[in-house]
Design a protein around this motif. Sequence first.
Motif, PDB file in Angstrom:
ATOM      1  N   THR A  97      -2.792  13.132  -0.340  1.00 15.85           N
ATOM      2  CA  THR A  97      -3.444  12.678  -1.567  1.00 15.85           C
ATOM      3  C   THR A  97      -3.974  11.272  -1.353  1.00 15.85           C
ATOM      4  OG1 THR A  97      -1.345  11.815  -2.440  1.00 15.85           O
ATOM      5  CG2 THR A  97      -1.931  14.067  -3.029  1.00 15.85           C
ATOM      6  N   ASN A  98      -4.871  10.856  -2.228  1.00 19.00           N
ATOM      7  CA  ASN A  98      -5.447   9.521  -2.132  1.00 19.00           C
ATOM      8  C   ASN A  98      -4.362   8.462  -2.319  1.00 19.00           C
ATOM      9  OD1 ASN A  98      -7.985  10.651  -1.791  1.00 19.00           O
ATOM     10  ND2 ASN A  98      -8.442  10.619  -3.981  1.00 19.00           N
ATOM     11  N   GLY A  99      -4.630   7.261  -1.789  1.00 20.26           N
ATOM     12  CA  GLY A  99      -3.663   6.183  -1.884  1.00 20.26           C
ATOM     13  C   GLY A  99      -4.233   4.976  -2.589  1.00 20.26           C
ATOM     14  N   THR A 103      -4.169   0.288  -2.326  1.00 23.64           N
ATOM     15  CA  THR A 103      -3.666  -0.925  -1.704  1.00 23.64           C
ATOM     16  C   THR A 103      -3.977  -2.111  -2.604  1.00 23.64           C
ATOM     17  OG1 THR A 103      -3.639  -2.243   0.336  1.00 23.64           O
ATOM     18  CG2 THR A 103      -5.772  -1.428  -0.390  1.00 23.64           C
ATOM     19  N   GLY A 143       0.811  -1.201   0.000  1.00 26.00           N
ATOM     20  CA  GLY A 143       0.000   0.000   0.000  1.00 26.00           C
ATOM     21  C   GLY A 143       0.845   1.252   0.000  1.00 26.00           C
ATOM     22  N   GLN A 144       0.271   2.311  -0.548  1.00 28.43           N
ATOM     23  CA  GLN A 144       0.884   3.634  -0.494  1.00 28.43           C
ATOM     24  C   GLN A 144      -0.169   4.624  -0.018  1.00 28.43           C
ATOM     25  OE1 GLN A 144       2.729   4.906  -4.130  1.00 28.43           O
ATOM     26  NE2 GLN A 144       4.424   3.448  -3.979  1.00 28.43           N
ATOM     27  N   ARG A 145       0.261   5.481   0.909  1.00 29.03           N
ATOM     28  CA  ARG A 145      -0.615   6.503   1.472  1.00 29.03           C
ATOM     29  C   ARG A 145      -1.892   5.863   2.045  1.00 29.03           C
ATOM     30  NH1 ARG A 145       1.390   8.047  -3.267  1.00 29.03           N
ATOM     31  NH2 ARG A 145      -0.527   7.573  -4.387  1.00 29.03           N
ATOM     32  N   THR A 146      -1.700   4.866   2.893  1.00 34.11           N
ATOM     33  CA  THR A 146      -2.825   4.180   3.514  1.00 34.11           C
ATOM     34  C   THR A 146      -2.555   3.960   4.994  1.00 34.11           C
ATOM     35  OG1 THR A 146      -4.226   2.213   3.448  1.00 34.11           O
ATOM     36  CG2 THR A 146      -1.895   1.906   2.950  1.00 34.11           C
ATOM     37  N   ASN A 148       7.015   1.833   4.433  1.00 34.99           N
ATOM     38  CA  ASN A 148       7.653   2.641   3.394  1.00 34.99           C
ATOM     39  C   ASN A 148       8.623   3.655   3.991  1.00 34.99           C
ATOM     40  OD1 ASN A 148       6.435   1.448   1.150  1.00 34.99           O
ATOM     41  ND2 ASN A 148       4.616   2.743   1.306  1.00 34.99           N
ATOM     42  N   ASP A 152       0.929   0.846   5.008  1.00 42.91           N
ATOM     43  CA  ASP A 152       1.747   1.726   4.188  1.00 42.91           C
ATOM     44  C   ASP A 152       3.130   1.115   4.001  1.00 42.91           C
ATOM     45  OD1 ASP A 152       2.114   4.034   2.673  1.00 42.91           O
ATOM     46  OD2 ASP A 152       3.099   5.059   4.332  1.00 42.91           O
ATOM     47  N   PRO A 169      -2.224  11.053   4.731  1.00 38.97           N
ATOM     48  CA  PRO A 169      -1.653  11.489   3.458  1.00 38.97           C
ATOM     49  C   PRO A 169      -2.438  12.650   2.869  1.00 38.97           C
ATOM     50  CG  PRO A 169      -1.784   9.091   3.569  1.00 38.97           C
ATOM     51  CD  PRO A 169      -2.530   9.619   4.755  1.00 38.97           C
TER      52      PRO A 169
END
Length: 275
Positions: free
Chosen positions: A261-263, A265, A61-64, A99, A71, A259
């Motif tokens: 911005t939206n992420g 997963t 996941g990114q930005r979660t 991350n 994340d 975050p």
Amino acid sequence: MQKLYFTFILLVAIVNLAVAQQVAGNDVNGTLSQPQPFLFTMSTLNPQGRNWSLNYSGGYGQRTVTAIGFDGVDQNFSAKGYLGNKFTLMAMLGTGFANNGGVRTMQQAEVLRDFIGGKQPMGFRAGASLGFRREFNSDAVAFSRVTAAYEVTNWKLGANLRFEKAFDSHRDGLDLITSVGVHRHISGQFFGGFEAVGQDLEGFWEADEAEGGARLLIGPSLNYAPVNSRLAFSLCGGPIIYATRSAATQGQFAYRELPTTNGFTLKFNVGFRFL
């Protein structure tokens, strides 16, 4: 990541076409004995498949944030099985590689019970659970969920309403997390559909929601179980939308920085069913 995702879909479709000529009667036995067809929506065990299973799941996941994703890269081992008298036990151990650096762990145990239905392989069943989780950020959380499932030969539907109490003064007094999953038979043992998750939905009407605001996830979901195999595979992923932002994420003394911005997963599960 998108290329990897679509490559997985293509490979599953090719393998599925190769076994599509198997005896049709095996479809019912296979599709109704899956211990975990969805990734975010849990349910008690179908009477057709009340044997124990081991599961390996992972994701990126990114930005979660929990509970929609992690994340970074996470991997989890879980066991799920029937205790008798309509009780189901699920226990999980997880490791996450963030991350922003560092390794974190998670532990969870949950007992579920059917209260409506659950005697026949097909049809509707509803239940409830109690559980405890130590999250990746070390917060202790007690939770309960109401579960519903409807399964027939060509459809699998599941829904959860989960209540969580985190033992931390900076968290919400009570969190509400909802999820729904829908699978439609495509071919052979291959099912496809979607899953949707809503977290901290009180952020739509509470400007000071303690954990930063409402978050939504919706994305495609796949489930595949080879004929005459003890293995089953599930995949789900999609964008995470930060629908609202509360005062808890604003200002110098913000407790939680979500975050900007939206992420997204992406999660998968490989299950092995014992006899």
